[in-house]
Design a protein around this motif. Structure first.
Motif, PDB file in Angstrom:
ATOM      1  N   LEU A   1      36.855  42.920  36.570  1.00  0.00           N
ATOM      2  CA  LEU A   1      38.168  43.015  37.215  1.00  0.00           C
ATOM      3  C   LEU A   1      38.205  42.215  38.510  1.00  0.00           C
ATOM      4  CD1 LEU A   1      38.966  46.807  36.627  1.00  0.00           C
ATOM      5  CD2 LEU A   1      39.903  44.834  35.402  1.00  0.00           C
ATOM      6  N   ARG A   2      37.126  42.282  39.254  1.00  0.00           N
ATOM      7  CA  ARG A   2      37.075  41.517  40.499  1.00  0.00           C
ATOM      8  C   ARG A   2      37.134  40.023  40.204  1.00  0.00           C
ATOM      9  NH1 ARG A   2      32.581  41.766  45.421  1.00  0.00           N
ATOM     10  NH2 ARG A   2      33.282  39.873  46.451  1.00  0.00           N
ATOM     11  N   THR A   3      36.360  39.566  39.221  1.00  0.00           N
ATOM     12  CA  THR A   3      36.366  38.151  38.870  1.00  0.00           C
ATOM     13  C   THR A   3      37.744  37.712  38.398  1.00  0.00           C
ATOM     14  OG1 THR A   3      34.019  38.191  38.263  1.00  0.00           O
ATOM     15  CG2 THR A   3      35.368  36.409  37.342  1.00  0.00           C
ATOM     16  N   GLU A   4      38.408  38.558  37.604  1.00  0.00           N
ATOM     17  CA  GLU A   4      39.723  38.203  37.074  1.00  0.00           C
ATOM     18  C   GLU A   4      40.746  38.006  38.182  1.00  0.00           C
ATOM     19  OE1 GLU A   4      43.159  40.049  34.074  1.00  0.00           O
ATOM     20  OE2 GLU A   4      41.113  40.867  34.044  1.00  0.00           O
ATOM     21  N   ILE A   5      40.796  38.943  39.121  1.00  0.00           N
ATOM     22  CA  ILE A   5      41.830  38.817  40.153  1.00  0.00           C
ATOM     23  C   ILE A   5      41.489  37.705  41.135  1.00  0.00           C
ATOM     24  CG2 ILE A   5      40.947  40.486  41.863  1.00  0.00           C
ATOM     25  CD1 ILE A   5      43.933  41.441  42.073  1.00  0.00           C
ATOM     26  N   GLU A   6      40.213  37.561  41.484  1.00  0.00           N
ATOM     27  CA  GLU A   6      39.853  36.515  42.433  1.00  0.00           C
ATOM     28  C   GLU A   6      40.063  35.131  41.823  1.00  0.00           C
ATOM     29  OE1 GLU A   6      35.932  37.330  43.925  1.00  0.00           O
ATOM     30  OE2 GLU A   6      36.695  38.759  45.414  1.00  0.00           O
ATOM     31  N   LYS A   7      39.818  34.981  40.538  1.00  0.00           N
ATOM     32  CA  LYS A   7      40.090  33.704  39.877  1.00  0.00           C
ATOM     33  C   LYS A   7      41.580  33.408  39.888  1.00  0.00           C
ATOM     34  CE  LYS A   7      38.585  30.075  37.709  1.00  0.00           C
ATOM     35  NZ  LYS A   7      37.706  29.088  38.414  1.00  0.00           N
ATOM     36  N   SER A   8      42.414  34.442  39.699  1.00  0.00           N
ATOM     37  CA  SER A   8      43.868  34.226  39.710  1.00  0.00           C
ATOM     38  C   SER A   8      44.353  33.788  41.085  1.00  0.00           C
ATOM     39  CB  SER A   8      44.592  35.509  39.276  1.00  0.00           C
ATOM     40  OG  SER A   8      44.688  36.465  40.321  1.00  0.00           O
ATOM     41  N   TRP A   9      43.693  34.228  42.123  1.00  0.00           N
ATOM     42  CA  TRP A   9      44.107  33.860  43.484  1.00  0.00           C
ATOM     43  C   TRP A   9      43.929  32.373  43.759  1.00  0.00           C
ATOM     44  CZ3 TRP A   9      41.095  38.403  46.222  1.00  0.00           C
ATOM     45  CH2 TRP A   9      41.801  39.593  46.028  1.00  0.00           C
ATOM     46  N   GLU A  10      43.021  31.723  43.047  1.00  0.00           N
ATOM     47  CA  GLU A  10      42.749  30.314  43.312  1.00  0.00           C
ATOM     48  C   GLU A  10      43.959  29.425  43.022  1.00  0.00           C
ATOM     49  OE1 GLU A  10      38.984  28.726  42.038  1.00  0.00           O
ATOM     50  OE2 GLU A  10      38.067  30.728  42.031  1.00  0.00           O
ATOM     51  N   SER A  11      44.952  29.973  42.339  1.00  0.00           N
ATOM     52  CA  SER A  11      46.177  29.200  42.082  1.00  0.00           C
ATOM     53  C   SER A  11      46.904  28.837  43.373  1.00  0.00           C
ATOM     54  CB  SER A  11      47.113  29.985  41.158  1.00  0.00           C
ATOM     55  OG  SER A  11      47.538  31.192  41.765  1.00  0.00           O
ATOM     56  N   ILE A  12      46.657  29.569  44.471  1.00  0.00           N
ATOM     57  CA  ILE A  12      47.371  29.297  45.716  1.00  0.00           C
ATOM     58  C   ILE A  12      46.922  27.996  46.371  1.00  0.00           C
ATOM     59  CG2 ILE A  12      47.660  31.775  46.095  1.00  0.00           C
ATOM     60  CD1 ILE A  12      45.725  31.566  48.461  1.00  0.00           C
ATOM     61  N   PHE A  13      45.833  27.394  45.870  1.00  0.00           N
ATOM     62  CA  PHE A  13      45.348  26.139  46.438  1.00  0.00           C
ATOM     63  C   PHE A  13      45.932  24.907  45.738  1.00  0.00           C
ATOM     64  CE2 PHE A  13      41.441  28.960  46.937  1.00  0.00           C
ATOM     65  CZ  PHE A  13      41.760  29.331  48.226  1.00  0.00           C
ATOM     66  N   ASP A  14      46.560  25.098  44.601  1.00  0.00           N
ATOM     67  CA  ASP A  14      47.033  23.990  43.775  1.00  0.00           C
ATOM     68  C   ASP A  14      48.476  23.652  44.118  1.00  0.00           C
ATOM     69  OD1 ASP A  14      47.753  22.160  41.830  1.00  0.00           O
ATOM     70  OD2 ASP A  14      46.916  23.325  40.159  1.00  0.00           O
ATOM     71  N   ARG A  15      48.688  22.511  44.773  1.00  0.00           N
ATOM     72  CA  ARG A  15      50.042  22.122  45.177  1.00  0.00           C
ATOM     73  C   ARG A  15      50.945  21.889  43.980  1.00  0.00           C
ATOM     74  NH1 ARG A  15      48.639  17.118  48.517  1.00  0.00           N
ATOM     75  NH2 ARG A  15      50.896  16.742  48.314  1.00  0.00           N
ATOM     76  N   GLY A  16      50.361  21.565  42.828  1.00  0.00           N
ATOM     77  CA  GLY A  16      51.146  21.323  41.641  1.00  0.00           C
ATOM     78  C   GLY A  16      51.838  22.569  41.097  1.00  0.00           C
ATOM     79  N   ASN A  17      51.441  23.735  41.579  1.00  0.00           N
ATOM     80  CA  ASN A  17      52.041  24.981  41.111  1.00  0.00           C
ATOM     81  C   ASN A  17      53.368  25.299  41.797  1.00  0.00           C
ATOM     82  OD1 ASN A  17      49.990  25.665  39.295  1.00  0.00           O
ATOM     83  ND2 ASN A  17      48.762  26.663  40.883  1.00  0.00           N
ATOM     84  N   TYR A  18      53.722  24.517  42.832  1.00  0.00           N
ATOM     85  CA  TYR A  18      54.851  24.904  43.674  1.00  0.00           C
ATOM     86  C   TYR A  18      55.782  23.728  43.937  1.00  0.00           C
ATOM     87  CZ  TYR A  18      51.429  28.596  44.335  1.00  0.00           C
ATOM     88  OH  TYR A  18      50.519  29.592  44.110  1.00  0.00           O
ATOM     89  N   GLY A  19      56.964  24.060  44.445  1.00  0.00           N
ATOM     90  CA  GLY A  19      57.961  23.054  44.756  1.00  0.00           C
ATOM     91  C   GLY A  19      57.586  22.227  45.978  1.00  0.00           C
ATOM     92  N   PRO A  20      58.372  21.168  46.263  1.00  0.00           N
ATOM     93  CA  PRO A  20      58.011  20.216  47.315  1.00  0.00           C
ATOM     94  C   PRO A  20      58.343  20.667  48.740  1.00  0.00           C
ATOM     95  CG  PRO A  20      60.029  19.515  46.246  1.00  0.00           C
ATOM     96  CD  PRO A  20      59.546  20.713  45.482  1.00  0.00           C
ATOM     97  N   PHE A  21      59.061  21.773  48.893  1.00  0.00           N
ATOM     98  CA  PHE A  21      59.521  22.129  50.238  1.00  0.00           C
ATOM     99  C   PHE A  21      59.058  23.517  50.679  1.00  0.00           C
ATOM    100  CE2 PHE A  21      62.836  19.323  48.385  1.00  0.00           C
ATOM    101  CZ  PHE A  21      62.585  18.209  49.179  1.00  0.00           C
ATOM    102  N   GLU A  22      58.044  24.049  50.042  1.00  0.00           N
ATOM    103  CA  GLU A  22      57.591  25.397  50.368  1.00  0.00           C
ATOM    104  C   GLU A  22      56.582  25.366  51.513  1.00  0.00           C
ATOM    105  OE1 GLU A  22      56.956  27.951  46.969  1.00  0.00           O
ATOM    106  OE2 GLU A  22      57.889  26.471  45.659  1.00  0.00           O
TER     107      GLU A  22
END
Length: 234
Positions: free
Chosen positions: A192-213
C-alpha cells in the motif's frame, strides 16, 4: 541606503551586498508586469519568502540552507517523501528543503507578501538541475495521503474526479481492511505504501497538467550569487 531607490548599498563600511536589497510595501514588493517564469529554462526564475533571520544567514554565510525542524510535524510523511525524491532526482545532497514558487500569479505573490510583513522576498535564478519541480495543487494530495491521479487526455474535470473518487474509495477500503487508515504512511504495509507513493510521482510530470498552473520548486540550498534581488517587506 539610496533613499530614491530603496536599495541598501552596503551592510557595513567594508562589505557590499552581492545583490540589490530594498524595502517595500507588499503591493510594490513584486515588480509590475509579466512574471517571466519559464519551467524549461536552464536557470529557473524562482521566488521565496524567508524570515529576516534566514536572510541574515544568507548574507553572512553566502548560502541559505533549510532548517528541517521547521517542517510541520502533522505532515512528516509528505516531507520525508519529498526529501527522498530530491535525493533520488537531484545531483545535490542536504537535509530538508527550501521551497520556492516556480510559477504563480503575480496577485498570489503579492497576497503572500501581504501576509509576510517583516520577512524578505527573494527573487532568484537557480540552475534547473538543482530544482525539483512539483505541481502545487497536487502536492496537497501528498499532504493529505490521497492518491495521485492526473486527468487523462480529453477527460473532463468531472469525469476525472469521478474516476479519482472510485480509485480512492477502493484504496481506502484496502487501507481500512489492513487496520492502517489512521496510521502514518511509513507504518503501512509495503504494498500500500509503494502504491500511493508511486502515484504521487505524477506531480513531477509537467505533461500531466495545463500550461498555466502553479508550480513549486525545492532545493537543498540557495547561494547568494543565485539571488537577483531581495525585498524587505514592510
Amino acid at each position: 541606503m539610496d533613499l530614491d531607490t530603496g536599495v541598501a548599498l552596503s551592510r557595513h563600511d567594508d562589505h557590499v551586498d552581492p545583490f540589490p536589497v530594498r524595502r517595500a510595501e507588499p503591493a510594490h514588493a513584486v515588480p509590475a508586469g509579466r512574471m517571466g517564469y519559464d519551467l524549461g529554462a536552464e536557470r529557473l526564475l524562482l521566488h521565496t519568502v524567508q524570515s529576516a533571520e534566514a536572510f541574515e544567514s544568507l548574507l553572512t554565510t553566502g548560502t541559505l540552507r533549510p532548517d528541517p525542524e521547521l517542517a510541520e510535524e502533522a505532515f512528516t510523511d509528505a516531507y520525508e517523501w519529498i526529501h527522498r525524491m530530491m535525493a533520488a532526482r537531484l545531483p545535490t545532497r542536504g537535509e530538508g528543503a527550501l521551497w520556492f514558487w516556480a510559477r504563480t500569479r503575480r496577485k498570489h505573490l503579492v497576497d503572500t507578501c501581504r501576509r509576510s510583513r517583516g520577512r524578505v522576498l527573494l527573487t532568484c535564478r537557480v540552475p534547473r538541475e538543482r530544482v525539483l519541480l512539483s505541481h502545487f495543487d497536487e502536492w496537497h494530495l501528498v499532504l493529505n495521503k490521497g492518491l495521485g491521479m492526473p486527468r487523462l487526455p480529453g477527460e473532463s474535470e468531472d469525469d476525472a474526479f469521478a474516476r479519482w473518487e472510485e480509485e480512492h474509495d477502493d484504496f481506502d477500503a484496502r487501507l481500512r481492511a489492513a487496520g492502517m487508515r489512521d496510521a502514518p504512511v511509513r507504518d503501512w504495509p509495503a504494498d500500500l505504501r509503494t502504491e500511493i507513493e508511486k502515484s504521487w510521482e505524477s506531480i513531477f510530470d509537467r505533461g500531466n497538467y495545463g500550461p498555466f498552473e502553479c508550480w513549486q520548486g525545492t532545493t537543498h540550498a540557495l547561494n547568494n550569487d543565485e539571488v537577483l534581488e531581495a525585498v524587505r517587506i514592510i
